[in-house]
Write a protein that holds these residues in place. Structure first.
Motif, PDB file in Angstrom:
ATOM      1  N   LEU A  22     177.459  -2.579   1.184  1.00 59.13           N
ATOM      2  CA  LEU A  22     176.561  -1.421   1.130  1.00 59.13           C
ATOM      3  C   LEU A  22     176.969  -0.324   2.107  1.00 59.13           C
ATOM      4  CD1 LEU A  22     173.049  -3.081   0.909  1.00 59.13           C
ATOM      5  CD2 LEU A  22     174.148  -1.684  -0.816  1.00 59.13           C
ATOM      6  N   THR A  23     177.682  -0.668   3.145  1.00 60.91           N
ATOM      7  CA  THR A  23     178.035   0.294   4.185  1.00 60.91           C
ATOM      8  C   THR A  23     178.855   1.473   3.655  1.00 60.91           C
ATOM      9  OG1 THR A  23     177.969  -1.522   5.766  1.00 60.91           O
ATOM     10  CG2 THR A  23     179.006   0.515   6.494  1.00 60.91           C
ATOM     11  N   PRO A  24     179.927   1.272   2.891  1.00 58.38           N
ATOM     12  CA  PRO A  24     180.671   2.437   2.390  1.00 58.38           C
ATOM     13  C   PRO A  24     179.859   3.290   1.420  1.00 58.38           C
ATOM     14  CG  PRO A  24     181.864   0.400   1.923  1.00 58.38           C
ATOM     15  CD  PRO A  24     180.604   0.021   2.571  1.00 58.38           C
ATOM     16  N   ILE A  25     178.991   2.672   0.652  1.00 54.79           N
ATOM     17  CA  ILE A  25     178.157   3.429  -0.281  1.00 54.79           C
ATOM     18  C   ILE A  25     177.216   4.348   0.488  1.00 54.79           C
ATOM     19  CG2 ILE A  25     176.363   3.239  -2.046  1.00 54.79           C
ATOM     20  CD1 ILE A  25     177.671   0.562  -2.848  1.00 54.79           C
ATOM     21  N   ILE A  26     176.600   3.825   1.523  1.00 54.69           N
ATOM     22  CA  ILE A  26     175.672   4.623   2.325  1.00 54.69           C
ATOM     23  C   ILE A  26     176.416   5.739   3.048  1.00 54.69           C
ATOM     24  CG2 ILE A  26     174.133   4.524   4.322  1.00 54.69           C
ATOM     25  CD1 ILE A  26     173.369   1.686   3.364  1.00 54.69           C
ATOM     26  N   LEU A  27     177.594   5.444   3.567  1.00 51.16           N
ATOM     27  CA  LEU A  27     178.370   6.469   4.266  1.00 51.16           C
ATOM     28  C   LEU A  27     178.800   7.600   3.338  1.00 51.16           C
ATOM     29  CD1 LEU A  27     180.581   4.330   6.658  1.00 51.16           C
ATOM     30  CD2 LEU A  27     178.594   5.740   7.217  1.00 51.16           C
ATOM     31  N   VAL A  28     179.209   7.271   2.131  1.00 50.80           N
ATOM     32  CA  VAL A  28     179.604   8.302   1.166  1.00 50.80           C
ATOM     33  C   VAL A  28     178.404   9.155   0.770  1.00 50.80           C
ATOM     34  CG1 VAL A  28     180.398   8.639  -1.214  1.00 50.80           C
ATOM     35  CG2 VAL A  28     181.628   7.100   0.303  1.00 50.80           C
ATOM     36  N   LEU A  29     177.257   8.539   0.564  1.00 48.76           N
ATOM     37  CA  LEU A  29     176.060   9.307   0.234  1.00 48.76           C
ATOM     38  C   LEU A  29     175.647  10.238   1.368  1.00 48.76           C
ATOM     39  CD1 LEU A  29     173.889   6.647  -1.620  1.00 48.76           C
ATOM     40  CD2 LEU A  29     175.005   8.653  -2.593  1.00 48.76           C
ATOM     41  N   LEU A  30     175.740   9.758   2.593  1.00 46.99           N
ATOM     42  CA  LEU A  30     175.431  10.607   3.741  1.00 46.99           C
ATOM     43  C   LEU A  30     176.412  11.760   3.871  1.00 46.99           C
ATOM     44  CD1 LEU A  30     174.461   8.000   6.466  1.00 46.99           C
ATOM     45  CD2 LEU A  30     172.966   9.675   5.375  1.00 46.99           C
ATOM     46  N   LEU A  31     177.688  11.490   3.655  1.00 47.61           N
ATOM     47  CA  LEU A  31     178.699  12.528   3.735  1.00 47.61           C
ATOM     48  C   LEU A  31     178.486  13.596   2.660  1.00 47.61           C
ATOM     49  CD1 LEU A  31     181.354  13.493   5.054  1.00 47.61           C
ATOM     50  CD2 LEU A  31     182.533  12.189   3.285  1.00 47.61           C
ATOM     51  N   LEU A  32     178.217  13.179   1.441  1.00 46.41           N
ATOM     52  CA  LEU A  32     177.968  14.145   0.366  1.00 46.41           C
ATOM     53  C   LEU A  32     176.724  14.976   0.631  1.00 46.41           C
ATOM     54  CD1 LEU A  32     178.870  12.108  -2.830  1.00 46.41           C
ATOM     55  CD2 LEU A  32     180.090  14.042  -1.854  1.00 46.41           C
ATOM     56  N   SER A  33     175.683  14.339   1.146  1.00 43.51           N
ATOM     57  CA  SER A  33     174.467  15.102   1.435  1.00 43.51           C
ATOM     58  C   SER A  33     174.704  16.108   2.561  1.00 43.51           C
ATOM     59  CB  SER A  33     173.313  14.170   1.768  1.00 43.51           C
ATOM     60  OG  SER A  33     173.580  13.441   2.939  1.00 43.51           O
ATOM     61  N   LEU A  34     175.481  15.731   3.579  1.00 42.93           N
ATOM     62  CA  LEU A  34     175.798  16.682   4.646  1.00 42.93           C
ATOM     63  C   LEU A  34     176.637  17.845   4.140  1.00 42.93           C
ATOM     64  CD1 LEU A  34     176.553  14.320   7.650  1.00 42.93           C
ATOM     65  CD2 LEU A  34     174.629  15.882   7.382  1.00 42.93           C
ATOM     66  N   ILE A  35     177.574  17.576   3.256  1.00 45.60           N
ATOM     67  CA  ILE A  35     178.389  18.648   2.675  1.00 45.60           C
ATOM     68  C   ILE A  35     177.515  19.614   1.898  1.00 45.60           C
ATOM     69  CG2 ILE A  35     180.137  19.128   0.901  1.00 45.60           C
ATOM     70  CD1 ILE A  35     181.611  16.635   1.868  1.00 45.60           C
ATOM     71  N   ILE A  36     176.594  19.093   1.115  1.00 42.44           N
ATOM     72  CA  ILE A  36     175.721  19.955   0.325  1.00 42.44           C
ATOM     73  C   ILE A  36     174.812  20.782   1.228  1.00 42.44           C
ATOM     74  CG2 ILE A  36     173.783  19.927  -1.288  1.00 42.44           C
ATOM     75  CD1 ILE A  36     175.183  17.593  -2.689  1.00 42.44           C
ATOM     76  N   VAL A  37     174.276  20.181   2.268  1.00 39.20           N
ATOM     77  CA  VAL A  37     173.374  20.907   3.160  1.00 39.20           C
ATOM     78  C   VAL A  37     174.117  22.002   3.923  1.00 39.20           C
ATOM     79  CG1 VAL A  37     172.007  20.653   5.271  1.00 39.20           C
ATOM     80  CG2 VAL A  37     171.674  19.071   3.386  1.00 39.20           C
ATOM     81  N   PHE A  38     175.278  21.692   4.461  1.00 35.06           N
ATOM     82  CA  PHE A  38     175.985  22.662   5.291  1.00 35.06           C
ATOM     83  C   PHE A  38     176.690  23.753   4.491  1.00 35.06           C
ATOM     84  CE2 PHE A  38     175.980  19.248   8.621  1.00 35.06           C
ATOM     85  CZ  PHE A  38     175.069  19.902   9.430  1.00 35.06           C
ATOM     86  N   THR A  39     177.024  23.522   3.248  1.00 28.83           N
ATOM     87  CA  THR A  39     177.692  24.553   2.453  1.00 28.83           C
ATOM     88  C   THR A  39     176.715  25.317   1.575  1.00 28.83           C
ATOM     89  OG1 THR A  39     178.218  22.987   0.701  1.00 28.83           O
ATOM     90  CG2 THR A  39     179.878  23.328   2.411  1.00 28.83           C
ATOM     91  N   GLU A  40     175.455  25.033   1.695  1.00 32.37           N
ATOM     92  CA  GLU A  40     174.441  25.736   0.903  1.00 32.37           C
ATOM     93  C   GLU A  40     174.405  27.201   1.342  1.00 32.37           C
ATOM     94  OE1 GLU A  40     169.836  25.420   1.176  1.00 32.37           O
ATOM     95  OE2 GLU A  40     170.641  23.674   0.129  1.00 32.37           O
ATOM     96  N   GLY A  41     174.611  28.086   0.409  1.00 33.20           N
ATOM     97  CA  GLY A  41     174.577  29.502   0.722  1.00 33.20           C
ATOM     98  C   GLY A  41     175.901  30.057   1.216  1.00 33.20           C
TER      99      GLY A  41
END
Length: 52
Positions: A22-41
């Motif tokens: 489960l660890t790599p799955i959670i890390l990838v989801l966190l990374l994708l969510s951070l990318i979406i949040v920081f590149t918004e706008g």
């Protein structure tokens, strides 16, 4: 219930149940969510949204 307690409970579950896959799955989801949040706008938004 605080967010930190949820994360610590998730960590305890992974550690005690030996669900290390489960660890790599959670890390990838966190990374994708951070990318979406920081590149918004930003100028990168059109390129990020084409990935999904």
């Amino acid at each position: 219930m605080s967010k930190l307690s949820i994360l610590s409970e998730l960590w305890e579950f992974i550690r005690h149940e030996k669900k290390w896959w489960l660890t790599p799955i959670i890390l990838v989801l966190l990374l994708l969510s951070l990318i979406i949040v920081f590149t918004e706008g930003s100028a990168l938004s059109p390129f990020i949204y084409t990935l999904f």
